[in-house]
Design an enzyme around this catalytic site. Structure first.
Site, PDB file in Angstrom:
ATOM      1  N   SER A  38       0.854  -1.183   0.000  1.00  0.00           N
ATOM      2  CA  SER A  38       0.000   0.000   0.000  1.00  0.00           C
ATOM      3  C   SER A  38       0.886   1.229   0.000  1.00  0.00           C
ATOM      4  CB  SER A  38      -0.913   0.007   1.231  1.00  0.00           C
ATOM      5  OG  SER A  38      -1.565   1.241   1.389  1.00  0.00           O
ATOM      6  N   LYS A  98     -15.203  -3.468  -8.538  1.00  0.00           N
ATOM      7  CA  LYS A  98     -15.988  -2.931  -9.644  1.00  0.00           C
ATOM      8  C   LYS A  98     -15.836  -1.400  -9.678  1.00  0.00           C
ATOM      9  CE  LYS A  98     -18.671  -1.447  -6.416  1.00  0.00           C
ATOM     10  NZ  LYS A  98     -18.638  -0.009  -6.095  1.00  0.00           N
ATOM     11  N   TYR A 237     -30.486   5.711   2.185  1.00  0.00           N
ATOM     12  CA  TYR A 237     -30.005   4.407   1.756  1.00  0.00           C
ATOM     13  C   TYR A 237     -31.159   3.566   1.213  1.00  0.00           C
ATOM     14  CZ  TYR A 237     -28.122  -0.299   1.804  1.00  0.00           C
ATOM     15  OH  TYR A 237     -27.754  -1.560   1.432  1.00  0.00           O
TER      16      TYR A 237
END
Length: 360
Positions: A38, A98, A237
């Site tokens: 990272s 994705k 949501y």
């Protein structure tokens, strides 16, 4: 490498990796975290210590490590293409967040590269592995709603913190690429890939230069069935879809991100009233990780399931046909990823046309 444990490398300590994928990998059979890298050295050391993996200096070191069989790529969307390509060229199987890329041509190129190299390339849509969608498809196949006329799907989330990468256009941010791709994938799951974009709108935040909400309408020309998709990241949501047929209606809430302990309920409205179909809880993250490990362990390539995105009419190179849309070919084939990228680009073009731009 049938029978061997898949040794996974991590490229980037994104929130979804730390919060969901790595804890799942630690308890999934057939896969183990071997190396991490990272931009944040302290975070790398912490993750490596927590999971018994090696902390490596950078992504290239992970790709060059002969102990690593596969890599997980959770970097920002705009960086997916470069690192997925580098991983495939290094001979590594890939599980990528994705969208696989932000461009349909690049997506197709990477799918072709994976197939040519005999490598697994999976786009990490976890929801397609949940058995609740098989239950929906089974009800539809049995004629529970009659002829399917329309699908309505919505995925919206509240605003993110101001520095969130979803608000950065240079990193592939925006509501369509982050949350809109879920109802779009659901439309393919429910109606098949033979869809075209009939219209779309995107609401852009002028200060940030990214879309924060939108809608799209798709059509299946063979029978006129339509899909209406709603998405956004400045909303309450919402995670649901509805299938409207000639004789009934089927509703599924918590369609895309149900917690592992959630008990799905399918509501079926028909001539005889409303029926509830209660299902067992299922950990779709564990299901997705296990499916990837099985595919790598079996030596499967990306595949080309060109029919039903559930794999029902497949026949590709990843194990052939299957009647289980929650199995390893659950909307994860290269053909479906390529079609997803094409439809996403069409939505962007149609939205541009809607405000006076060129839709070509």
């Amino acid at each position: 490498m049938t029978g061997r444990t898949v040794r996974l490398g991590l490229l980037g300590a994104a929130d979804i990796a730390v919060r969901r994928i790595l804890p799942t990998v630690s308890r999934a059979p057939g896969i183990t975290l071997t190396a991490v890298a990272s931009r944040d050295p302290e975070r790398v050391r912490t993750l490596a210590a927590a999971y018994g993996a090696d902390a490596l200096p950078d992504y290239r070191a992970v790709l060059a490590d002969p102990r690593v069989d596969a890599v997980y790529v959770p970097v920002p969307a705009a960086l997916h293409a470069d690192w997925v390509r580098a991983a495939l060229e290094a001979g590594k199987h890939v599980l990528a967040e994705k969208p696989l890329t932000t461009d349909p041509r690049t997506t197709a190129e990477l799918v072709a590269l994976a197939e040519k190299s005999g490598l697994v390339l999976r786009e990490n849509y976890l929801f397609v592995h949940h058995p609740q969608h098989r239950a929906v498809l089974d009800l539809i196949a049995r004629g529970a709603v009659g002829e399917v006329r329309a699908v309505s799907a919505a995925f919206t989330i509240p605003p993110r913190p101001p520095a969130d990468i979803r608000y950065r256009a240079d990193l592939g941010g925006g509501a369509l690429l982050d949350v809109g791709v879920y109802p779009l994938r659901a439309a393919q799951l429910l109606l098949g890939p033979a869809l075209r974009v009939a219209g779309a709108v995107l609401r852009t935040d002028p200060a940030r230069g990214v879309d924060v909400g939108g809608a799209a309408m798709l059509c299946r020309d063979a029978d006129g069935a339509i899909a209406h998709l709603t998405f956004g990241m400045e909303h309450r949501y919402t995670s649901r879809y509805e299938v409207l047929g000639s004789t009934g209606r089927l509703l599924l809430d918590h369609a895309f991100t149900p917690p592992p302990d959630h008990r799905p309920v399918l509501l079926l409205e028909g001539p005889d009233g409303v029926r509830r179909h209660e299902l067992e809880p299922y950990d779709q993250c564990l299901g997705g990780v296990e499916a990837f490990a099985r595919a790598v362990g079996a030596g499967e390539a990306t595949g080309d399931t060109t029919g039903d995105p559930t794999g029902r009419t497949g026949g590709g190179t990843t194990g052939g046909t299957t009647d289980d849309p929650t199995g390893d070919e659950a909307g994860t084939s290269g053909a479906i990823s390529t079609r997803q990228a094409e439809l996403t680009a069409d939505i962007q073009r149609q939205a541009q046309y809607a405000v006076g731009g060129d839709a070509r």
